[in-house]
Enzyme design. Structure first.
Site, PDB file in Angstrom:
ATOM      1  CG  ASP A  91      -1.898   1.108   1.248  1.00 12.02           C
ATOM      2  OD1 ASP A  91      -1.683   2.101   0.506  1.00 12.02           O
ATOM      3  OD2 ASP A  91      -2.897   1.015   1.981  1.00 12.02           O
ATOM      4  CB  ILE A 120      -4.065   7.140  -8.933  1.00 11.75           C
ATOM      5  CG1 ILE A 120      -4.848   6.247  -9.912  1.00 11.75           C
ATOM      6  CG2 ILE A 120      -3.221   8.147  -9.651  1.00 11.75           C
ATOM      7  CD1 ILE A 120      -5.911   7.005 -10.701  1.00 11.75           C
ATOM      8  CE1 TYR A 182      -5.541  11.219 -10.983  1.00  4.20           C
ATOM      9  CE2 TYR A 182      -6.682  12.804 -12.368  1.00  4.20           C
ATOM     10  CZ  TYR A 182      -5.902  11.676 -12.242  1.00  4.20           C
ATOM     11  OH  TYR A 182      -5.485  11.014 -13.370  1.00  4.20           O
ATOM     12  CB  SER A 183      -6.184  18.584 -10.525  1.00  8.59           C
ATOM     13  OG  SER A 183      -5.588  19.461 -11.413  1.00  8.59           O
ATOM     14  CB  THR A 185      -1.645  14.165  -6.653  1.00  7.78           C
ATOM     15  OG1 THR A 185      -2.510  13.613  -7.661  1.00  7.78           O
ATOM     16  CG2 THR A 185      -2.393  14.227  -5.331  1.00  7.78           C
ATOM     17  N   GLY A 215      -5.410  11.854 -21.809  1.00  9.65           N
ATOM     18  CA  GLY A 215      -6.806  12.269 -21.767  1.00  9.65           C
ATOM     19  C   GLY A 215      -7.609  11.157 -21.114  1.00  9.65           C
ATOM     20  CB  ILE A 217      -7.355   5.929 -20.632  1.00 12.50           C
ATOM     21  CG1 ILE A 217      -6.322   7.057 -20.847  1.00 12.50           C
ATOM     22  CG2 ILE A 217      -6.894   4.618 -21.268  1.00 12.50           C
ATOM     23  CD1 ILE A 217      -6.137   7.532 -22.268  1.00 12.50           C
ATOM     24  CB  THR A 219      -9.159   2.221 -16.834  1.00 14.43           C
ATOM     25  OG1 THR A 219      -9.410   3.500 -16.236  1.00 14.43           O
ATOM     26  CG2 THR A 219      -7.831   2.303 -17.575  1.00 14.43           C
TER      27      THR A 219
END
Ligand code: NAP
Ligand code: NAG
Length: 290
Positions: A91, A120, A182-183, A185, A215, A217, A219
């Site tokens: 982790d 992430i 998130y941005s 990081t 961009g 993706i 997933t």
């Protein structure tokens, strides 16, 4: 007639130049036996990168939290042609894990050629709610662990003249809604690895730093979050993973994938209003006054 000739010649030169810039210089043999670390390899882009490295005959150490899932990925890597495929469950929110992971890989492989930083931590796709503890945790997972892995791996990468591959995002270059933590990081990664790249060059250390600006993706985790909210076509995960593996192997400084992402980045500083309009135009969000 003369004008037409000039125009056609100019076009030919431009097309030739673009073709030259986009030519595929990737040599699959360069990855045969290469010693590769991949984080976040249990699913998504990380899993697909593992399969591509495996097809090229690399030796791979995979990490993520879920051991059983990682084992399955490792087995498939061996079937696809990996010379070695080992797992190290960890982790990355725990500050001691990054160094242990690199030490394990060095013991098993005897050196390193590529470090692919991809994992992430989970973060909600919603308006900033004021959760400071979440940002602190996400910084540890998405940013500080990347720094710690890099720090532990740099001596081995310097020796092998290897490469670091860092997964960034459009939102690491242009801020987007619902991604504040998130941005942040990803912007942090861009700053750190951009600076490190300079310093490696100044010290004439031949370690490449490949930053991937992606961009949307397709997933499962990305689609789960953005479905119904973001109107943007998602690029296929396997193609994306292959583009990243090739960019790393050819020591490309920046990969924009899909390529249209680069257009948005080009207008970033010149047309900020239009840029933000375009970004919010991708979002389906009911106006509070409606
Ligand atoms: N997909 C997109 O649209 C998109 C767009 C731009 C950039 N990117 C970037 O591409 C990279 C991969 O994205 P993805 O969509 O493939 O992600 P994903 O499918 O959500 O996979 C995330 C990976 O990270 C691992 N992980 C999660 N929390 C962890 C923790 N605390 N410690 C260690 N490992 C952890 C997960 O495995 P476990 O659950 O087993 O730990 C999994 O293997 C990310 O850096 C992302 O920012 C993706
Ligand atoms: C995506 O959503 C489905 C349905 O809600 C859920 O079962 C699945 O676990 C989610 N997957 C990820 C990776 O978040």
């Amino acid at each position: 007639m003369r004008l037409l000739g000039v125009v056609l010649c100019s076009l030919a030169v431009i097309v030739g130049w673009v073709a030259f810039l986009w030519r595929d210089t990737f040599d699959p043999a360069s990855l045969s036996g290469a010693r590769v670390l991949i984080t976040g390899a249990s699913t998504g882009i990380g899993e697909q990168m593992a399969y591509h490295y495996a097809r090229f005959g690399a030796q791979i150490v995979l990490t993520a939290r879920r051991e059983a899932v990682l084992q399955k990925v490792a087995e498939k890597c061996l079937e696809l042609g990996a010379k070695k495929a080992l797992v190290f469950p960890a982790d990355m929110a725990s500050p001691s894990e990054p160094e242990k992971f690199v030490r394990f890989a060095l013991e098993q492989l005897g050196g390193l050629d590529y470090v692919v930083l991809n994992h992430i931590g989970w973060t909600p796709f919603e308006m900033w709610s004021g959760d400071v503890a979440h940002v602190r945790w996400l910084m540890e997972v998405n940013f500080l662990s990347y720094v710690a892995i890099t720090s532990a791996a740099l001596p081995a990468l310097t020796e092998s003249k290897g490469g670091i591959i860092v997964l960034s995002s459009l939102t690491g270059r242009i801020a987007t809604p619902f991604t504040a933590s998130y941005s942040a990081t990803k912007f942090a990664l861009e700053g750190f690895f951009g600076s490190l790249r300079h310093e490696l060059a100044m010290q004439e250390k031949d370690v490449s730093v490949t930053v991937c600006i992606l961009g949307l993706i397709d997933t499962e985790s990305a689609l789960n979050k953005t479905r119904d909210v973001v109107d943007m076509k998602a690029a296929p995960v396997s193609d994306t993973a292959l583009a990243i593996v090739k960019a790393g192997a050819t020591r490309t400084m920046e990969l924009f994938y899909p390529w249209t992402i680069q257009l948005l980045c080009l207008i970033r500083d010149w047309f900020p209003e239009q840029r933000n309009g375009i970004i919010r135009g991708f979002y389906n969000f009911p106006s509070p006054s409606a």
